[in-house]
Design an enzyme around this catalytic site. Structure first.
Site, PDB file in Angstrom:
ATOM      1  N   GLY A 158       0.829  -1.199   0.000  1.00 16.16           N
ATOM      2  CA  GLY A 158       0.000   0.000   0.000  1.00 16.16           C
ATOM      3  C   GLY A 158       0.862   1.246   0.000  1.00 16.16           C
ATOM      4  CG  ASN A 198       0.120   2.109  -4.172  1.00 15.55           C
ATOM      5  OD1 ASN A 198      -0.745   1.655  -3.424  1.00 15.55           O
ATOM      6  ND2 ASN A 198       0.031   3.290  -4.739  1.00 15.55           N
ATOM      7  CD  GLU A 230     -14.492  16.825   3.095  1.00 20.13           C
ATOM      8  OE1 GLU A 230     -13.859  15.860   2.636  1.00 20.13           O
ATOM      9  OE2 GLU A 230     -13.975  17.683   3.844  1.00 20.13           O
ATOM     10  CE  LYS A 242     -10.807  19.138   3.774  1.00 13.08           C
ATOM     11  NZ  LYS A 242     -11.072  17.846   4.301  1.00 13.08           N
TER      12      LYS A 242
HETATM   13  P1  NAD Z   1     -19.199   7.290   6.978  1.00 14.95           P
HETATM   14  O1  NAD Z   1     -19.434   5.889   7.413  1.00 14.95           O
HETATM   15  O2  NAD Z   1     -18.582   8.226   7.927  1.00 14.95           O
HETATM   16  O3  NAD Z   1     -20.602   7.934   6.511  1.00 14.95           O
HETATM   17  C1  NAD Z   1     -21.513   7.219   5.724  1.00 14.95           C
HETATM   18  C2  NAD Z   1     -22.905   7.785   5.908  1.00 14.95           C
HETATM   19  O4  NAD Z   1     -23.787   7.060   5.060  1.00 14.95           O
HETATM   20  C3  NAD Z   1     -23.438   7.627   7.331  1.00 14.95           C
HETATM   21  O5  NAD Z   1     -23.915   8.874   7.785  1.00 14.95           O
HETATM   22  C4  NAD Z   1     -24.553   6.613   7.183  1.00 14.95           C
HETATM   23  O6  NAD Z   1     -25.636   6.824   8.071  1.00 14.95           O
HETATM   24  C5  NAD Z   1     -24.992   6.817   5.738  1.00 14.95           C
HETATM   25  N1  NAD Z   1     -25.651   5.628   5.187  1.00 14.95           N
HETATM   26  C6  NAD Z   1     -25.321   4.328   5.387  1.00 14.95           C
HETATM   27  N2  NAD Z   1     -26.190   3.517   4.739  1.00 14.95           N
HETATM   28  C7  NAD Z   1     -27.075   4.321   4.100  1.00 14.95           C
HETATM   29  C8  NAD Z   1     -28.181   4.073   3.254  1.00 14.95           C
HETATM   30  N3  NAD Z   1     -28.568   2.836   2.933  1.00 14.95           N
HETATM   31  N4  NAD Z   1     -28.845   5.131   2.740  1.00 14.95           N
HETATM   32  C9  NAD Z   1     -28.458   6.405   3.036  1.00 14.95           C
HETATM   33  N5  NAD Z   1     -27.433   6.680   3.843  1.00 14.95           N
HETATM   34  C10 NAD Z   1     -26.731   5.660   4.371  1.00 14.95           C
HETATM   35  O7  NAD Z   1     -18.370   7.169   5.602  1.00 14.95           O
HETATM   36  P2  NAD Z   1     -17.435   8.274   4.911  1.00 14.95           P
HETATM   37  O8  NAD Z   1     -18.095   9.602   4.866  1.00 14.95           O
HETATM   38  O9  NAD Z   1     -17.011   7.693   3.613  1.00 14.95           O
HETATM   39  O10 NAD Z   1     -16.186   8.368   5.880  1.00 14.95           O
HETATM   40  C11 NAD Z   1     -15.354   7.219   6.084  1.00 14.95           C
HETATM   41  C12 NAD Z   1     -14.224   7.577   7.044  1.00 14.95           C
HETATM   42  O11 NAD Z   1     -13.349   8.505   6.430  1.00 14.95           O
HETATM   43  C13 NAD Z   1     -14.727   8.228   8.320  1.00 14.95           C
HETATM   44  O12 NAD Z   1     -13.954   7.769   9.401  1.00 14.95           O
HETATM   45  C14 NAD Z   1     -14.472   9.688   8.092  1.00 14.95           C
HETATM   46  O13 NAD Z   1     -14.227  10.372   9.303  1.00 14.95           O
HETATM   47  C15 NAD Z   1     -13.243   9.687   7.189  1.00 14.95           C
HETATM   48  N6  NAD Z   1     -13.271  10.863   6.306  1.00 14.95           N
HETATM   49  C16 NAD Z   1     -12.770  12.038   6.815  1.00 14.95           C
HETATM   50  C17 NAD Z   1     -12.811  13.190   6.033  1.00 14.95           C
HETATM   51  C18 NAD Z   1     -12.327  14.477   6.647  1.00 14.95           C
HETATM   52  O14 NAD Z   1     -11.715  14.451   7.709  1.00 14.95           O
HETATM   53  N7  NAD Z   1     -12.611  15.634   6.063  1.00 14.95           N
HETATM   54  C19 NAD Z   1     -13.330  13.159   4.742  1.00 14.95           C
HETATM   55  C20 NAD Z   1     -13.821  11.950   4.242  1.00 14.95           C
HETATM   56  C21 NAD Z   1     -13.782  10.801   5.045  1.00 14.95           C
END
Ligand code: NAD
Length: 392
Positions: A9, A36, A168, A373
């Site tokens: 990775g 990777n 985002e 950010k």
């Molecule tokens: P997440 O799991 O945080 O969010 C997914 C969302 O989808 C949840 O709110 C959930 O309730 C919703 N969901 C799930 N099933 C659903 C359905 N069937 N229909 C509608 N909604 C549904 O996933 P993510 O946003 O990809 O984040 C993943 C990880 O990456 C997290 O730990 C996050 O903190 C991190 N991340 C951080 C940043 C940042 O710091 N700016 C940015 C992107 C991701």
């Protein structure tokens, strides 16, 4: 004898493991190889910008060779097919094999489709530069098509999941779609941009005040929120919601969650719900010659809850893993993982963001959050020497 470190990775965890291992071990002491899937280190925290055409690819895809220049770290671009923990051997899809004295698993996470019928086949994901490029080209194409056919499904965009990734992305699309529409003679008012979230609110990690701020900012720019409504099925272009409602769309991006990496989950290492379990030194609890960095591992906090899989954690894990491998080779003392949480920032488009930063969770909104950010990205890039790679 010269030891061999093999790192699977080249994301945050893998890259930082390699750089840290080399900082702690001379060329005579260890050879370091990184395998990777891509030749680039991808800044996945900025992919939403690429998916909306708001940043150049070279800003989020840094050539690993340049990042490794002068450090005597070997790069193999290839897809890992099999990890043989007993023989201490890794097989790459092109047939090459690699042996190791210490193995680092830093393969990240995979999209979780939760078994929702039709979802995987009919949605885009946002996990790589290729995914982001695909979304951007598709969005442009749909608007072009709409200008000719006026098929409403072409002007309807659905983001499934209101976590950080979904929010985002929708913020960026809300900023960029008006321009794409103008270029193609389409009225932006014809566009429907939905964010569907199963839970009652988006971004539950933030305070009610910040959630309200984010929602209002995005609604003002045309985002329609469908909260408390899970996507239950996708049939071709028809997205079904929990209340029986359906949306006809030619663009569904699924950002509904992540799960561990299947290669790691199935290689025979001890896992907890698909993510490798580690001791305080980030060694696999079942295989001490294997170290873990990033989303493919699970690290539990003092209250017994797993830490979220984030870039900042992967970065810190990678740094410690490199140092701990060096200590283990030299018979020194390994350090325990003690993560530092700098907070969370969510971008809401080009000029807006919210955030909760520092140990005390100081809340930021608007320009200060947006600047923070950008600063956090710049800090990471300069840390990995990425500015040099960018300038190339
Ligand atoms: P997440 O799991 O945080 O969010 C997914 C969302 O989808 C949840 O709110 C959930 O309730 C919703 N969901 C799930 N099933 C659903 C359905 N069937 N229909 C509608 N909604 C549904 O996933 P993510 O946003 O990809 O984040 C993943 C990880 O990456 C997290 O730990 C996050 O903190 C991190 N991340 C951080 C940043 C940042 O710091 N700016 C940015 C992107 C991701």
């Amino acid at each position: 004898m010269k030891k061999q470190i093999l790192i699977l990775g080249g994301g945050y965890g893998g890259l930082l493991s390699a750089l840290s291992a080399r900082a702690n071990l001379s060329i005579e002491e260890a050879s370091i190889t990184v395998i990777n899937r891509f030749g680039t280190h991808q800044i996945i925290t900025e992919l939403h910008r690429l998916a909306a055409g708001n940043v150049a690819e070279k800003a989020v895809a840094l050539p690993l060779e340049k990042l490794f220049k002068g450090k005597d770290i070997q790069l193999k671009v290839g897809t890992i097919e099999h990890i043989d923990l007993e023989a201490r051997k890794v097989l790459v899809a092109d047939g090459t094999t690699y042996n190791y004295d210490a193995l680092v698993l830093a393969l990240g996470s995979e999209t979780n489709f939760f078994g929702i019928p039709g979802l995987q086949e009919n949605s885009f994901t946002l996990k790589s530069v290729n995914d982001a490029n695909r979304i951007y080209m598709h969005v442009e194409e749909r608007i072009r098509e709409y200008s000719k056919t006026k098929n409403k499904a072409d002007a309807t965009f659905v983001i499934g999941g209101g976590g950080l990734t979904g929010v985002e992305l929708v913020g960026e699309l809300a900023d960029e779609l008006p321009g794409i529409c103008r270029k193609n003679g389409v009225n932006f008012e014809d566009v429907s941009l939905y964010l569907v979230e199963a839970m009652p609110t988006i971004l539950p990690i933030f305070s009610a005040d910040l959630i309200e701020r984010a929602t209002a900012s995005l609604e003002k720019r045309g985002v329609q929120f469908l909260t408390g409504l899970a996507i239950t099925e996708v049939n071709g272009n028809t997205v079904s919601l929990k209340d029986g409602r359906t949306i006809e769309t030619n663009t569904l991006v699924w950002t509904g969650g992540v799960q561990g990496n299947s290669l790691v989950a199935n290689c025979g290492i001890e896992v907890n719900r698909g993510r490798a379990t580690v001791n305080e030194f980030l060694q696999s609890v079942s295989h001490p010659e294997v170290f873990l960095a990033g989303d493919c591992a699970v690290v539990f906090g003092p209250e017994g809850r797993p830490y979220p899989p984030t870039a900042q954690l992967a970065w810190q894990m990678g740094e410690l893993v490199g140092a701990n491998i060096a200590a283990s080779f030299k018979g020194g003392k390994m350090d325990a993982f003690a993560p530092v949480f700098s907070g969370t920032l969510a971008s809401l488009g080009r000029k807006d963001a919210i955030g909760s930063i520092g140990q005390n969770g100081i809340e930021l909104k608007g320009a200060p959050a947006s600047i923070m950010k950008k600063a956090s990205n710049a800090r990471y890039l300069s840390h990995i020497n990425g500015l040099f790679a960018l300038a190339y």
